[in-house]
Design a protein around this motif. Structure first.
Motif, PDB file in Angstrom:
ATOM      1  N   GLU A 338     -37.436  46.004 -70.284  1.00 49.07           N
ATOM      2  CA  GLU A 338     -37.395  44.633 -70.801  1.00 49.07           C
ATOM      3  C   GLU A 338     -38.483  43.792 -70.045  1.00 49.07           C
ATOM      4  OE1 GLU A 338     -32.756  44.437 -72.563  1.00 49.07           O
ATOM      5  OE2 GLU A 338     -33.296  43.835 -70.330  1.00 49.07           O
ATOM      6  N   ARG A 339     -38.531  44.162 -68.761  1.00 45.75           N
ATOM      7  CA  ARG A 339     -39.607  43.204 -68.067  1.00 45.75           C
ATOM      8  C   ARG A 339     -40.808  43.451 -68.633  1.00 45.75           C
ATOM      9  NH1 ARG A 339     -36.397  44.809 -63.240  1.00 45.75           N
ATOM     10  NH2 ARG A 339     -38.353  46.040 -62.648  1.00 45.75           N
ATOM     11  N   GLU A 340     -41.273  44.733 -68.795  1.00 44.27           N
ATOM     12  CA  GLU A 340     -42.731  45.268 -69.363  1.00 44.27           C
ATOM     13  C   GLU A 340     -42.783  44.547 -70.669  1.00 44.27           C
ATOM     14  OE1 GLU A 340     -42.952  49.447 -69.124  1.00 44.27           O
ATOM     15  OE2 GLU A 340     -42.763  49.627 -67.159  1.00 44.27           O
ATOM     16  N   ALA A 341     -41.988  44.535 -71.464  1.00 48.56           N
ATOM     17  CA  ALA A 341     -42.113  43.956 -72.890  1.00 48.56           C
ATOM     18  C   ALA A 341     -42.347  42.586 -72.761  1.00 48.56           C
ATOM     19  CB  ALA A 341     -40.836  44.391 -73.783  1.00 48.56           C
ATOM     20  N   ALA A 342     -41.467  41.901 -71.687  1.00 48.13           N
ATOM     21  CA  ALA A 342     -41.682  40.579 -71.615  1.00 48.13           C
ATOM     22  C   ALA A 342     -43.040  39.903 -70.910  1.00 48.13           C
ATOM     23  CB  ALA A 342     -40.654  39.829 -70.621  1.00 48.13           C
ATOM     24  N   ILE A 343     -43.539  40.756 -70.127  1.00 46.11           N
ATOM     25  CA  ILE A 343     -44.967  40.580 -69.394  1.00 46.11           C
ATOM     26  C   ILE A 343     -46.001  40.702 -70.769  1.00 46.11           C
ATOM     27  CG2 ILE A 343     -46.529  41.301 -67.995  1.00 46.11           C
ATOM     28  CD1 ILE A 343     -44.383  42.086 -65.962  1.00 46.11           C
ATOM     29  N   ALA A 344     -45.759  41.569 -71.457  1.00 46.98           N
ATOM     30  CA  ALA A 344     -46.778  41.902 -72.509  1.00 46.98           C
ATOM     31  C   ALA A 344     -46.516  40.753 -73.570  1.00 46.98           C
ATOM     32  CB  ALA A 344     -46.286  43.259 -73.534  1.00 46.98           C
ATOM     33  N   ALA A 345     -45.588  40.172 -73.692  1.00 47.65           N
ATOM     34  CA  ALA A 345     -45.654  39.000 -74.689  1.00 47.65           C
ATOM     35  C   ALA A 345     -45.771  37.642 -74.035  1.00 47.65           C
ATOM     36  CB  ALA A 345     -44.049  38.814 -75.237  1.00 47.65           C
ATOM     37  N   MET A 346     -45.500  37.596 -72.668  1.00 50.16           N
ATOM     38  CA  MET A 346     -45.850  36.118 -72.269  1.00 50.16           C
ATOM     39  C   MET A 346     -46.803  36.048 -71.052  1.00 50.16           C
ATOM     40  SD  MET A 346     -42.639  33.747 -70.311  1.00 50.16           S
ATOM     41  CE  MET A 346     -42.031  32.836 -71.629  1.00 50.16           C
ATOM     42  N   GLY A 347     -47.254  37.240 -70.531  1.00 51.23           N
ATOM     43  CA  GLY A 347     -48.478  37.152 -69.691  1.00 51.23           C
ATOM     44  C   GLY A 347     -48.007  37.414 -68.265  1.00 51.23           C
ATOM     45  N   SER A 348     -48.748  37.326 -67.540  1.00 50.59           N
ATOM     46  CA  SER A 348     -48.690  37.738 -65.980  1.00 50.59           C
ATOM     47  C   SER A 348     -47.655  36.719 -65.203  1.00 50.59           C
ATOM     48  CB  SER A 348     -49.903  38.099 -65.105  1.00 50.59           C
ATOM     49  OG  SER A 348     -50.572  36.729 -65.189  1.00 50.59           O
ATOM     50  N   ARG A 349     -47.642  35.464 -65.839  1.00 47.23           N
ATOM     51  CA  ARG A 349     -46.965  34.455 -65.168  1.00 47.23           C
ATOM     52  C   ARG A 349     -45.326  34.483 -65.821  1.00 47.23           C
ATOM     53  NH1 ARG A 349     -49.836  28.819 -65.106  1.00 47.23           N
ATOM     54  NH2 ARG A 349     -48.030  28.504 -63.536  1.00 47.23           N
ATOM     55  N   THR A 350     -45.041  35.305 -66.496  1.00 48.46           N
ATOM     56  CA  THR A 350     -43.747  35.607 -66.927  1.00 48.46           C
ATOM     57  C   THR A 350     -42.585  35.033 -65.863  1.00 48.46           C
ATOM     58  OG1 THR A 350     -44.234  37.321 -68.353  1.00 48.46           O
ATOM     59  CG2 THR A 350     -42.063  37.085 -68.141  1.00 48.46           C
ATOM     60  N   ALA A 351     -42.550  35.714 -64.784  1.00 51.53           N
ATOM     61  CA  ALA A 351     -41.432  35.438 -63.878  1.00 51.53           C
ATOM     62  C   ALA A 351     -41.450  33.908 -63.415  1.00 51.53           C
ATOM     63  CB  ALA A 351     -41.634  36.283 -62.539  1.00 51.53           C
ATOM     64  N   GLU A 352     -42.708  33.409 -63.296  1.00 52.02           N
ATOM     65  CA  GLU A 352     -42.635  32.017 -62.867  1.00 52.02           C
ATOM     66  C   GLU A 352     -42.286  31.190 -64.039  1.00 52.02           C
ATOM     67  OE1 GLU A 352     -46.368  28.671 -61.542  1.00 52.02           O
ATOM     68  OE2 GLU A 352     -46.576  31.038 -61.677  1.00 52.02           O
TER      69      GLU A 352
END
Length: 434
Positions: A338-352
């Motif tokens: 799910e984290r990989e999919a989130a980064i693909a959708a939102m970009g490298s600053r997803t966690a921030e």
């Protein structure tokens, strides 16, 4: 009352963990969030913990923050210091445990540091210089795939050696088992031979007491909450059980609410609790799963809503639609896929972005009257505390080991529980929000 111990913690939940350990030792503890400003003063306390977000910060920035905090603690009368890092030694090959320890040695004038991340109460032990999580080496635990600080080498002497130019050596368990004099002699011998950092084995609370007794007169110790608690017990005995007692009043019992703040801890409905979970650790994922079955929940999903502003608007609308007086859970905790999919959708600053949204939701809830917040994850806790503008709290009773309630000062205090991602039983979030 003079503050005896000044502790620098490398993240916010690490700060609550070590503050809980010092409180279990019987000390009055104040917890400060972020780099202290000159205008900030401590309340009467035996120990002050300053929690900062420096675990994965650039070394230069982290060092600057630590130097400023050291100067502030010194201005508050502190003469003995503790550097608290995670019991799983979370860091990168570049730092920051080695560089910060080197800096604190320079500031305190010490020649040799003691490195002791053991915390048996949480299943973290060190044997032959290797860090274990339960019955597994660190490299075989879920920490080996941590998204920010993957810990793939359990050999602390070797791993720390990559972070510092100083020599690193080990005081092994047979020497620790012999007693404080043997540990003191071993550290002194290594000091004379030019060793800069001494890793100590410890597999039990008794071992931590041995190391603390051997090193109790030093102006700097480093480790997890376990060694801090053992050192705090020795300090407590000096302050309250002998002639060195300072304030003429009985210390608070460990693990209980203290002083005038105890009357305000249950301000507001206990059910009106907002749980915010951002950690992706296995422990938190299990806790979130349990909590979802117990009370209303909402997932922040970057794949469905990649725009942070829209994500915040939708989450606010959900929060406003919930009945008051009930616990509510908002989470961004996710599996690796799910984290990989989130980064693909939102970009490298997803966690921030997710941390910012969770912090903004805390502000929204507080404005609407919520007084109790339960936060899972070190980075998430930092975001929430910063968004709420909280600078200082008093440490109160623990829900579980290393997970204390904290209370802000003032007429309408907030009550906070900040949980490290790896800490707690599967029902912790449920028990925190009855």
């Amino acid at each position: 009352m003079m503050t005896t111990i000044g502790c620098i913690a490398d993240d916010y939940t690490g700060g609550t963990d070590v503050a809980a350990g010092l409180r279990r030792a019987g000390l009055r503890v104040a917890l400060v969030f972020g780099v202290p400003t000159p205008d900030l003063s401590l309340p009467p306390c035996d120990a002050a913990v300053v929690a900062m977000k420096i675990r994965t910060a650039p070394v230069e920035l982290a060092s600057r923050h630590v130097a400023t905090t050291y100067d502030w603690l010194t201005s508050q009368g502190v003469q003995r210091y503790y550097y608290k890092y995670c019991s799983t030694f979370d860091s990168t090959p570049e730092g920051n445990i080695g560089p910060i320890t080197d800096l604190l040695l320079q500031l305190t004038g010490m020649q040799t540091s003691v490195i002791c991340p053991s915390s048996p109460i949480h299943g973290r032990t060190v044997y032959q210089g290797h860090l274990f999580v339960g019955d597994r080496l660190l490299s075989e635990s879920p920490l080996s795939s941590h998204p920010l600080t993957p810990m793939t080498d359990p050999d602390l002497v070797r791993f720390l050696g990559r972070q510092t130019a100083g020599r690193v050596a080990l005081v092994s368990w047979p020497e620790v088992a012999t007693g404080p004099s043997a540990v003191r002699d071993a550290v002194d011998r290594l000091d004379r031979s030019g060793v800069r950092h001494v890793v100590t084995d410890a597999i039990s609370a008794g071992d931590l007491r041995t190391v603390a007794t051997a090193m109790q007169d030093r102006s700097l110790l480093t480790g997890a909450a376990g060694l801090a608690e053992a050192w705090g017990q020795l300090v407590h005995d000096r302050l309250y059980d002998g002639e060195a007692r300072r304030d003429g009043g009985a210390p608070p019992a460990p693990g209980t609410a203290g002083d005038e703040h105890s009357a305000t801890l249950e301000d507001g409905s206990a059910g009106d609790t907002l749980v915010l979970a951002g950690s992706c650790s296995a422990a938190t994922l299990g806790q979130v799963s349990e909590a979802k079955a117990a009370f209303p929940s909402y997932r922040l999903d970057p794949v469905r809503t990649p725009d942070p502003a829209q994500m915040l608007e939708e989450a606010r609308a959900w929060l406003q639609a919930q009945a008051s007086g009930r616990p509510r859970l908002i989470y961004s905790s996710a599996t690796p896929a799910e984290r990989e999919a989130a980064i693909a959708a939102m970009g490298s600053r997803t966690a921030e972005h997710l941390e910012d949204v969770l912090g903004a939701l805390a502000v929204h809830a507080a404005a609407a009257g919520t007084r109790r917040f339960v936060v899972a994850g070190g980075e998430t806790s930092g975001a929430v505390v910063s968004a709420l503008g909280i600078r200082q709290v008093l440490v109160e009773d623990e829900l579980e080991a290393g997970v204390p309630w904290c209370t802000t000062e003032g007429r309408r205090p907030l009550r906070l529980l900040l949980k490290s991602g790896n800490f707690g039983s599967s029902r912790l979030l449920i028990e925190a929000a009855p």
